[in-house]
Design a protein around this motif. Structure first.
Motif, PDB file in Angstrom:
ATOM      1  N   THR A   1     -26.794  19.031  -5.189  1.00 60.59           N
ATOM      2  CA  THR A   1     -26.596  20.051  -6.212  1.00 60.59           C
ATOM      3  C   THR A   1     -25.722  19.451  -7.303  1.00 60.59           C
ATOM      4  O   THR A   1     -24.518  19.234  -7.089  1.00 60.59           O
ATOM      5  CB  THR A   1     -25.913  21.305  -5.627  1.00 60.59           C
ATOM      6  OG1 THR A   1     -26.719  21.822  -4.561  1.00 60.59           O
ATOM      7  CG2 THR A   1     -25.757  22.378  -6.693  1.00 60.59           C
TER       8      THR A   1
ATOM      9  N   LEU B   1     -23.400  19.502 -10.045  1.00 56.33           N
ATOM     10  CA  LEU B   1     -22.482  20.484 -10.613  1.00 56.33           C
ATOM     11  C   LEU B   1     -21.926  20.072 -11.971  1.00 56.33           C
ATOM     12  O   LEU B   1     -21.103  20.791 -12.542  1.00 56.33           O
ATOM     13  CB  LEU B   1     -21.324  20.731  -9.638  1.00 56.33           C
ATOM     14  CG  LEU B   1     -21.694  21.382  -8.295  1.00 56.33           C
ATOM     15  CD1 LEU B   1     -20.451  21.526  -7.427  1.00 56.33           C
ATOM     16  CD2 LEU B   1     -22.362  22.727  -8.505  1.00 56.33           C
TER      17      LEU B   1
ATOM     18  N   MET C   1     -22.541  16.928  -4.148  1.00 54.09           N
ATOM     19  CA  MET C   1     -22.213  17.780  -5.291  1.00 54.09           C
ATOM     20  C   MET C   1     -21.588  16.962  -6.419  1.00 54.09           C
ATOM     21  O   MET C   1     -20.409  17.112  -6.736  1.00 54.09           O
ATOM     22  CB  MET C   1     -21.262  18.898  -4.841  1.00 54.09           C
ATOM     23  CG  MET C   1     -21.839  19.804  -3.770  1.00 54.09           C
ATOM     24  SD  MET C   1     -20.590  20.866  -2.992  1.00 54.09           S
ATOM     25  CE  MET C   1     -19.727  19.645  -1.962  1.00 54.09           C
TER      26      MET C   1
ATOM     27  N   THR D   1     -19.669  26.091  -3.912  1.00 51.01           N
ATOM     28  CA  THR D   1     -21.035  25.666  -3.597  1.00 51.01           C
ATOM     29  C   THR D   1     -21.244  25.528  -2.099  1.00 51.01           C
ATOM     30  O   THR D   1     -22.275  25.954  -1.554  1.00 51.01           O
ATOM     31  CB  THR D   1     -21.349  24.343  -4.309  1.00 51.01           C
ATOM     32  OG1 THR D   1     -21.054  24.464  -5.706  1.00 51.01           O
ATOM     33  CG2 THR D   1     -22.808  23.952  -4.130  1.00 51.01           C
TER      34      THR D   1
ATOM     35  N   TYR E   1     -21.657  28.889  -0.650  1.00 51.74           N
ATOM     36  CA  TYR E   1     -22.961  29.473  -0.964  1.00 51.74           C
ATOM     37  C   TYR E   1     -23.990  29.019   0.065  1.00 51.74           C
ATOM     38  O   TYR E   1     -24.718  29.842   0.649  1.00 51.74           O
ATOM     39  CB  TYR E   1     -23.413  29.074  -2.371  1.00 51.74           C
ATOM     40  CG  TYR E   1     -24.820  29.562  -2.664  1.00 51.74           C
ATOM     41  CD1 TYR E   1     -25.045  30.867  -3.062  1.00 51.74           C
ATOM     42  CD2 TYR E   1     -25.921  28.724  -2.487  1.00 51.74           C
ATOM     43  CE1 TYR E   1     -26.335  31.339  -3.298  1.00 51.74           C
ATOM     44  CE2 TYR E   1     -27.206  29.177  -2.709  1.00 51.74           C
ATOM     45  CZ  TYR E   1     -27.414  30.485  -3.125  1.00 51.74           C
ATOM     46  OH  TYR E   1     -28.694  30.942  -3.339  1.00 51.74           O
TER      47      TYR E   1
END
Length: 268
Positions: free
Chosen positions: A92, A94, A61, A129, A132
């Protein structure tokens, strides 16, 4: 395998793996999600999770992340995937989320407080995150904090990297984390890398922020457990001891349960 100081790495490794597997089975979840930073704690935690045989998702992240951190994280994940078929990865980015958030809130006039709060915001975005991906995969978020961080100096973000479901290495001192990581085959460059939370977008280390190394803080934590007082020491030892006491005191709010205002029965 025993380390030189009698640390039973193999037995402890197996104990944690069995504990993780049993906990996940009893919780009726499929596996684990681990945030990978390129540091030794997340490398060890993710390897222990992978050894359970349950699906283990390694999540990168980055938020304005240093290239060296990213490279170490990628090297570790590649090694894990080569050794364990139950490991998968997702990156991901961010950074856009963080920048959007930053544009929507006012800056503090106090630059130090502003930078510190934004650093904690990074950690909390990562926590969101992780949860999620844990939610959509019916998995647990595995924490990466060690004993000195979690119960010694409170060096983590409340509801950030402190927001987890389980903490498999939180009863291990940093030296024990290193011994277990070495035994488990974590890449040497990760073991030797200077610890950093990577939350400020620069190269400052944990030691820069804390004022003492983990080795020093571990020593102080053990001395406190023995009942030692600051006046027992001089020079650097006294300085480190006082640093530990100060951080342990101001971060108690992270280590204790959330205070609940209990209303007396006669007022209800």
């Amino acid at each position: 395998m025993h380390t030189d100081n009698g640390f039973k790495a193999e037995a402890i490794n197996n104990y944690i793996v069995n504990w993780l597997r049993d906990y996940a089975t009893n919780a009726k979840v499929k596996g684990f999600v681990v945030g990978i930073s390129g540091g030794i704690d997340s490398a060890l935690t993710s390897t222990l999770c992978a050894q359970t045989g349950l699906p283990t998702l390694c999540l990168e992240m980055p938020i304005h992340q240093a290239h060296s951190h990213v490279q170490r994280a990628k090297e570790h994940i590649a090694q894990l995937k080569a050794n364990y078929s139950n490991v998968s990865e997702i990156e991901t980015d961010l950074t856009p989320v963080f920048e959007t958030f930053r544009k929507q809130v006012p800056e503090s006039e106090n630059e130090h407080l502003n930078n510190l709060t934004l650093a904690n915001t990074r950690a909390r975005l990562r926590m969101t995150t992780l949860y999620y991906f844990a939610g959509i995969n019916n998995a647990l978020v595995a924490g990466t904090g060690n004993k000195v961080e979690d119960f010694g100096v409170g060096f983590y973000t409340k509801y950030g990297d402190g927001g987890v479901d389980i903490s498999p290495i939180a009863d291990l001192m940093k030296s024990e984390v290193r011994a277990l990581a070495k035994n488990i085959g974590v890449p040497q460059n990760i073991i030797e890398a200077k610890p950093t939370d990577g939350l400020f977008g620069d190269d400052r280390t944990d030691e820069d922020q804390l004022g003492a190394s983990y080795e020093e803080l571990e020593w102080a934590m053990l001395e406190v457990e023995k009942g030692a007082q600051a006046d027992s020491f001089t020079g650097r030892k006294k300085e480190v001891f006082n640093i530990y006491i100060r951080l342990n005191t101001i971060n108690q709010h992270k280590m204790r349960p959330i205070p609940v205002c209990e209303i007396p029965e006669n007022l209800k």
